[in-house]
Design a protein around this motif. Structure first.
Motif, mmCIF file in Angstrom:
data_model
loop_
_atom_site.group_PDB
_atom_site.id
_atom_site.type_symbol
_atom_site.label_atom_id
_atom_site.label_comp_id
_atom_site.label_asym_id
_atom_site.label_seq_id
_atom_site.Cartn_x
_atom_site.Cartn_y
_atom_site.Cartn_z
ATOM 1 N N SER A 102 9.909 6.683 -4.512
ATOM 2 C CA SER A 102 10.268 5.271 -4.318
ATOM 3 C C SER A 102 9.642 4.719 -3.052
ATOM 4 C CB SER A 102 11.791 5.129 -4.255
ATOM 5 O OG SER A 102 12.407 5.666 -5.395
ATOM 6 N N VAL A 103 9.692 5.516 -1.979
ATOM 7 C CA VAL A 103 9.123 5.073 -0.700
ATOM 8 C C VAL A 103 7.600 5.009 -0.779
ATOM 9 C CG1 VAL A 103 8.843 5.684 1.731
ATOM 10 C CG2 VAL A 103 11.084 5.916 0.632
ATOM 11 N N LEU A 104 6.989 5.966 -1.478
ATOM 12 C CA LEU A 104 5.525 5.980 -1.597
ATOM 13 C C LEU A 104 5.007 4.761 -2.343
ATOM 14 C CD1 LEU A 104 4.629 9.715 -2.305
ATOM 15 C CD2 LEU A 104 3.932 8.333 -0.353
ATOM 16 N N ILE A 105 5.771 4.276 -3.334
ATOM 17 C CA ILE A 105 5.334 3.095 -4.075
ATOM 18 C C ILE A 105 5.178 1.892 -3.148
ATOM 19 C CG2 ILE A 105 5.997 1.450 -5.885
ATOM 20 C CD1 ILE A 105 7.346 3.766 -7.348
ATOM 21 N N THR A 282 12.054 9.059 5.373
ATOM 22 C CA THR A 282 12.796 9.367 4.144
ATOM 23 C C THR A 282 13.582 10.670 4.287
ATOM 24 O OG1 THR A 282 11.071 8.272 2.849
ATOM 25 C CG2 THR A 282 12.585 9.718 1.663
ATOM 26 N N SER A 283 12.931 11.679 4.835
ATOM 27 C CA SER A 283 13.590 12.977 4.979
ATOM 28 C C SER A 283 14.621 12.988 6.103
ATOM 29 C CB SER A 283 12.539 14.068 5.238
ATOM 30 O OG SER A 283 11.643 14.180 4.154
ATOM 31 N N LEU A 284 14.349 12.261 7.176
ATOM 32 C CA LEU A 284 15.230 12.302 8.344
ATOM 33 C C LEU A 284 16.369 11.286 8.274
ATOM 34 C CD1 LEU A 284 12.556 12.738 11.160
ATOM 35 C CD2 LEU A 284 14.090 14.475 10.230
ATOM 36 N N SER A 285 16.407 10.473 7.223
ATOM 37 C CA SER A 285 17.468 9.466 7.102
ATOM 38 C C SER A 285 18.742 10.024 6.486
ATOM 39 C CB SER A 285 16.978 8.280 6.266
ATOM 40 O OG SER A 285 16.639 8.710 4.953
ATOM 41 N N ARG A 286 18.749 11.301 6.133
ATOM 42 C CA ARG A 286 19.928 11.914 5.514
ATOM 43 C C ARG A 286 21.104 11.897 6.489
ATOM 44 N NH1 ARG A 286 21.059 15.753 1.565
ATOM 45 N NH2 ARG A 286 18.843 15.925 1.073
ATOM 46 N N THR A 287 22.229 11.385 6.057
ATOM 47 C CA THR A 287 23.455 11.381 6.863
ATOM 48 C C THR A 287 24.609 11.906 6.008
ATOM 49 O OG1 THR A 287 23.997 9.108 6.212
ATOM 50 C CG2 THR A 287 22.721 9.404 8.246
ATOM 51 N N LYS A 288 25.626 12.356 6.685
ATOM 52 C CA LYS A 288 26.831 12.793 5.999
ATOM 53 C C LYS A 288 27.674 11.576 5.620
ATOM 54 C CE LYS A 288 27.001 17.146 8.543
ATOM 55 N NZ LYS A 288 27.808 18.002 9.458
#
Length: 356
Positions: A102-105, A282-288
């Motif tokens: 999605s981000v790559l698009i 995209t990878s570092l935006s992961r949150t609990k």
């Protein structure tokens, strides 16, 4: 296009437009304030301020667009993680690859735009800025000089006049200060007339005054009283850095000068780095859950600072021949690519453990 990809793209695209628009406004306001101050001090012509600000914004877009996408991805995905929407997406059997897709698009077209701006818009804008500055500073444009102010150009030449008459190109009760490597020249004149206002051979006629030559070693200072003295002033020279920035991409590709190679690598890497930054976000935006959508902004800000200054440091090292041309500035892109691969592999590992 699948519903999940379109949903994530819509959230991110809206934020990109808002954040980039805000950044452009802030940058344009800052640039306008800076160059209006220069115009008030007689350094550049007032009429050139609007054009210079436009060119500066065009140059800055190669940085503002990637930053806008980087921050937008972090905020949009952070909100989805905070609302447990990403968890629900993964629970349906979707993989983290769909987030990156999605981000790559969005990132790939934006990266292509950044590449075009950097390869062609950047040198054109720099060339226009240097031309405007040269016209204002080396053509002795009496129209932009200010009376009773220190009018200074990039060569260090200073002109101070009690009265200025743009109609006749004359200055009264004037002082001209021209520094050089070995001596400094100071001219005190009752009347000054601009003879040649061309950029390459600027010259003036001094009527009735005193000329001082100040030797930097302090042994050969001179004083001369004159009635009519033709003075050829030093034209404004473009610095090596300015020549590299305003040179076309074709010229840089044929050059073997380290400064030109560093500038070429900088332009070529902008679009790729924009895509890699979006993937890192995209990878570092992961949150609990319930951690907050802005929880990851601080580490992402630190990472951006490292990338930004790392690129500038590598460019300087390549220009100084301290860092080899290979990898050169591409070292930053290489490290970012490795980081993206490590983070993606980590996400797949976490997914397998979560749904095992």
């Amino acid at each position: 296009m699948y519903l999940i990809e379109r949903y994530i793209m819509d959230e991110t695209r809206r934020l990109v437009m808002i954040i980039v628009g805000f950044l452009i406004f802030i940058f344009a306001s800052y640039s306008a304030q800076r160059y209006l101050t220069d115009a008030a001090n007689g350094i550049i012509a007032l009429q050139a301020v609007v054009d210079i600000v436009f060119y500066k914004v065009l140059i800055a877009l190669e940085m503002l667009l990637p930053v806008g996408l980087y921050v937008s991805v972090a905020i949009a995905l952070g909100q989805l993680y905070n609302d447990s929407e990403i968890t629900a997406i993964f629970a349906t059997g979707s993989s983290p690859l769909r987030l990156h897709k999605s981000v790559l698009i969005l990132a790939i077209p934006l990266g292509m735009l950044v590449t075009v701006l950097s390869m062609y818009g950047r040198p054109w804008a720099y060339a226009q800025i240097y031309q405007l500055k040269q016209q204002s500073q080396s053509e002795l444009d009496v129209g932009h000089l200010r009376p009773k102010k220190f009018n200074i150009n990039d060569n260090g030449r200073m002109i101070l006049a009690e009265h200025i008459d743009p109609a006749s190109n004359r200055l009264s009760d004037a002082l001209i200060y021209t520094p050089s490597a070995n001596k400094t020249s100071v001219y005190r004149v009752r009347s000054l007339e601009v003879i040649d206002s061309s950029p390459t051979t600027p010259s003036v006629m001094l009527h009735s005054g005193t000329a001082y030559q100040l030797d930097h070693k302090g042994t050969e200072d001179t004083e001369q009283i004159y009635n009519n003295l033709a003075l050829h002033l030093k034209p404004l020279k473009q610095s090596i850095d300015a020549k590299s920035k305003s040179a076309s991409t074709a010229e840089l590709s044929r050059s073997t000068d380290p400064a030109d190679i560093a500038e070429l690598q900088w332009r070529e890497s902008r679009g790729i780095n924009a895509v890699l930054m979006a993937l890192l976000a995209t990878s570092l935006s992961r949150t609990k859950p319930r951690q907050g959508r802005f929880a990851t902004l601080l580490p992402l800000a630190v990472l951006f600072t490292v990338i930004f200054y790392g690129g500038n440091i590598c460019r300087t090292l390549v220009a100084n021949s301290t860092l080899p041309v290979i990898p050169g500035i591409w070292l930053v892109s290489l490290l970012m690519s490795i980081g993206v691969l490590i983070l993606i592999a980590r996400e797949y590992s976490l997914m397998q453990k979560l749904f095992r």
